[in-house]
Design an enzyme around this catalytic site. Structure first.
Site, PDB file in Angstrom:
ATOM      1  N   SER A 176       0.842  -1.202   0.000  1.00 50.69           N
ATOM      2  CA  SER A 176       0.000   0.000   0.000  1.00 50.69           C
ATOM      3  C   SER A 176       0.883   1.261   0.000  1.00 50.69           C
ATOM      4  O   SER A 176       1.707   1.401  -0.898  1.00 50.69           O
ATOM      5  CB  SER A 176      -0.958  -0.068   1.195  1.00 50.69           C
ATOM      6  N   ASP A 183      -8.633  -3.343  -6.930  1.00 50.54           N
ATOM      7  CA  ASP A 183      -8.026  -3.043  -5.632  1.00 50.54           C
ATOM      8  C   ASP A 183      -9.067  -2.426  -4.695  1.00 50.54           C
ATOM      9  O   ASP A 183      -9.633  -1.364  -4.974  1.00 50.54           O
ATOM     10  CB  ASP A 183      -6.857  -2.083  -5.827  1.00 50.54           C
ATOM     11  N   HIS A 188      -6.851  -5.995  -1.098  1.00 48.57           N
ATOM     12  CA  HIS A 188      -5.759  -5.021  -1.089  1.00 48.57           C
ATOM     13  C   HIS A 188      -4.759  -5.567  -0.083  1.00 48.57           C
ATOM     14  O   HIS A 188      -5.150  -5.873   1.032  1.00 48.57           O
ATOM     15  CB  HIS A 188      -6.310  -3.664  -0.630  1.00 48.57           C
TER      16      HIS A 188
END
Ligand SMILES: *[C@@H]1O[C@H](CO)[C@@H](O)[C@H](O)[C@H]1NC(C)=O
Ligand SMILES: *[C@@H]1O[C@H](CO)[C@@H](O)[C@H](O)[C@H]1NC(C)=O
Ligand SMILES: *[C@@H]1O[C@H](CO)[C@@H](O)[C@H](O)[C@H]1NC(C)=O
Ligand SMILES: *[C@@H]1O[C@H](CO)[C@@H](O)[C@H](O)[C@H]1NC(C)=O
Ligand SMILES: *[C@@H]1O[C@H](CO)[C@@H](O)[C@H](O)[C@H]1NC(C)=O
Ligand SMILES: *[C@@H]1O[C@H](CO)[C@@H](O)[C@H](O)[C@H]1NC(C)=O
Ligand SMILES: *[C@@H]1O[C@H](CO)[C@@H](O)[C@H](O)[C@H]1NC(C)=O
Ligand SMILES: *[C@@H]1O[C@H](CO)[C@@H](O)[C@H](O)[C@H]1NC(C)=O
Ligand SMILES: *[C@@H]1O[C@H](CO)[C@@H](O)[C@H](O)[C@H]1NC(C)=O
Ligand SMILES: *[C@@H]1O[C@H](CO)[C@@H](O)[C@H](O)[C@H]1NC(C)=O
Length: 383
Positions: free
Chosen positions: A175, A271, A331
């Site tokens: 991330s 995502d 994610h």
């Protein structure tokens, strides 16, 4: 989660959650790098930066994997202030330990290629993907913006612990840490001589601009504000800033083409964080996929096809680049034991795909082109 909405966007701190102890996960104690304080390499609140470390062994004793955890960004001073009183801005508020799983798992049954490497987990407390470096501390604000210095002192610490003798090295992160991996990849490479195998693996770090597509102005403004608030304009890649407005130079689609170091992208074309925070917002649809109407599904499909097109255009077709792009509405992957071990495309699991690419056993550039709707995968990939 705290305050999350900015300009109608949801930018929540998404952090890799501790997963239940499946596989060989171990909890590793946090180390505060107090010596960094005198160098001004500190969290937003002025506290020492922190890491967790497990020593390598056997034939992994000259191999190093450095992991950068995620947690969003602060794009305004007020958000940075809020963040400075959370574990994403102060090491005083971080837990005492973190779970090493997935790519950091020490059990060689589950993680045969990397289990015995030296493993470093670097905590995130600057809100700028380790990019900020403002010397002055405005007394009215009283926050320290020093992410780039934190990255540097952490690298010095690891070099001193033995990373300078590494034969293999990986920079990875998820991330905001996956974006940090892209932003710092070539710099990491330069820590080692040319003979050393050094590669970067960005997990869920390809935050797309997608100019012209749903929500792009919001994405543009958001990252422009991150760059402005942390005064990053002069720290960004000159290859990017020479070609376009520097406020766009946090978007990987404008960065990856100029990165010299081998780079692998692990992504979902749906995502969950991007669709929720940067495209649609928190809605019934982004919370429960079964509640999406045709408009929302259309926006998600457009995101996916733009995402895939962008990756295909910007990520060179060479063995220097790897790609694993699936369709599960997720994610973050590399610390999720089940995904790392069992989520597969073209008959290769994420773990095999990354390892084969890292060790030059074969290239891997696979996109799931079959599923054009977001899949609700249960996270139980190993069954
Ligand atoms: C690691 O920590 C988590 C949460 O703090 C806990 O649930 C888990 O049992 C711990 N695992 C081990 C192996 O100690
Ligand atoms: C380390 O040893 C294991 C098991 O013997 C082997 O599978 C692996 O390929 C070796 N790794 C390296 C980098 O030599
Ligand atoms: C790895 O996991 C397997 C299966 O759970 C277990 O049998 C084995 O003892 C573990 N190995 C180590 C070194 O912990
Ligand atoms: C500024 O922050 C530092 C570090 O948290 C703290 O020690 C100091 O008291 C603060 N100063 C003011 C004026 O708030
Ligand atoms: C660059 O982008 C910023 C933020 O979107 C904008 O304020 C600025 O005017 C742009 N600069 C130029 C030269 O276009
Ligand atoms: C979400 O679903 C609930 C329950 O079905 C409904 O009451 C609510 O109006 C929906 N919200 C939106 C924004 O559609
Ligand atoms: C996925 O399916 C599970 C089980 O049916 C459900 O609980 C969950 O809410 C679903 N997730 C999404 C994002 O739709
Ligand atoms: C789909 O849902 C969104 C948000 O709940 C709403 O604004 C839109 O009008 C809906 N579209 C259709 C075709 O029902
Ligand atoms: C990448 O290049 C190879 C060889 O030049 C070619 O066979 C392959 O189809 C290309 N893949 C893509 C996705 O363009
Ligand atoms: C994947 O592996 C299975 C079992 O080994 C085999 O039957 C199948 O043909 C393979 N599929 C592809 C796409 O290679």
């Amino acid at each position: 989660m705290g305050k999350c909405y900015i300009a109608g966007l949801l930018i929540c701190a998404l952090v890799v959650m501790n997963v239940a102890q499946v596989h060989g996960d171990t909890n590793v104690t946090i180390t505060f790098l107090d010596s960094a304080i005198s160098k001004g390499a500190v969290c937003l609140d002025g506290s020492a930066p922190a890491y967790s470390y497990v020593e390598g062994f056997g034939n992994g004793s000259h191999s190093w994997i450095v992991y950068l955890v995620g947690g969003g960004w602060c794009s305004q001073i007020s958000e940075c202030r809020d963040r400075s009183s959370s574990r994403l801005g102060s090491s005083h508020l971080m837990g005492s330990q973190t779970t090493f799983s997935g790519i950091l798992d020490s059990n060689c049954t589950f993680n045969p290629d990397f289990c015995n490497w030296h493993k470093v987990f670097i905590y995130y407390c600057d809100g700028s993907s380790f990019m900020s470096n403002i010397e002055q501390i405005d007394p009215k604000i009283n926050l320290t913006f020093r992410g780039a210095r934190i990255f540097n002192v952490m690298m010095d610490e690891m070099l001193a612990k033995g990373m300078r003798n590494a034969q293999n090295a990986i920079l990875t992160g998820t991330s905001a840490g996956g974006l940090a991996t892209i932003l710092h990849c070539d710099k990491f490479r330069k820590l080692f001589s040319d003979a050393i195998r050094v590669k970067c693996i960005s997990d869920s770090g390809f935050f797309m601009h997608g100019e012209g597509h749903h929500g792009y102005e919001n994405r543009e403004n958001f990252f422009a504000n991150v760059i402005k608030t942390h005064k990053l304009a002069n720290s960004l890649s000159p290859a990017c800033t020479s070609k376009r407005n520097s406020s766009l130079c946090f978007f990987p689609e404008y960065l990856v083409e100029d990165i010299q170091t081998p780079l692998f992208m692990l992504e979902s074309a749906f995502d969950r964080f991007q669709l929720t925070s940067l495209v649609l917002g928190i809605t019934n649809c982004t919370t429960y996929l079964t509640r999406c109407n045709s408009t929302e599904l259309g926006i998600m499909r457009d995101f996916r096809s733009t995402f895939i097109k962008t990756l295909e255009q910007r990520v060179h077709n060479s063995s220097n680049r790897g790609m694993f792009v699936h369709s599960c509405y997720l994610h973050d992957h590399v610390l999720k034991s089940d995904e790392w071990t069992c989520l597969a495309i073209a008959n290769r699991t994420m773990r095999q795909a990354v390892a084969d690419w890292y060790f030059d056993r074969s290239s891997f550039r696979e996109i799931d082109t079959k599923n054009d709707s977001p899949r609700n995968c249960t996270n139980k990939f190993c069954q």
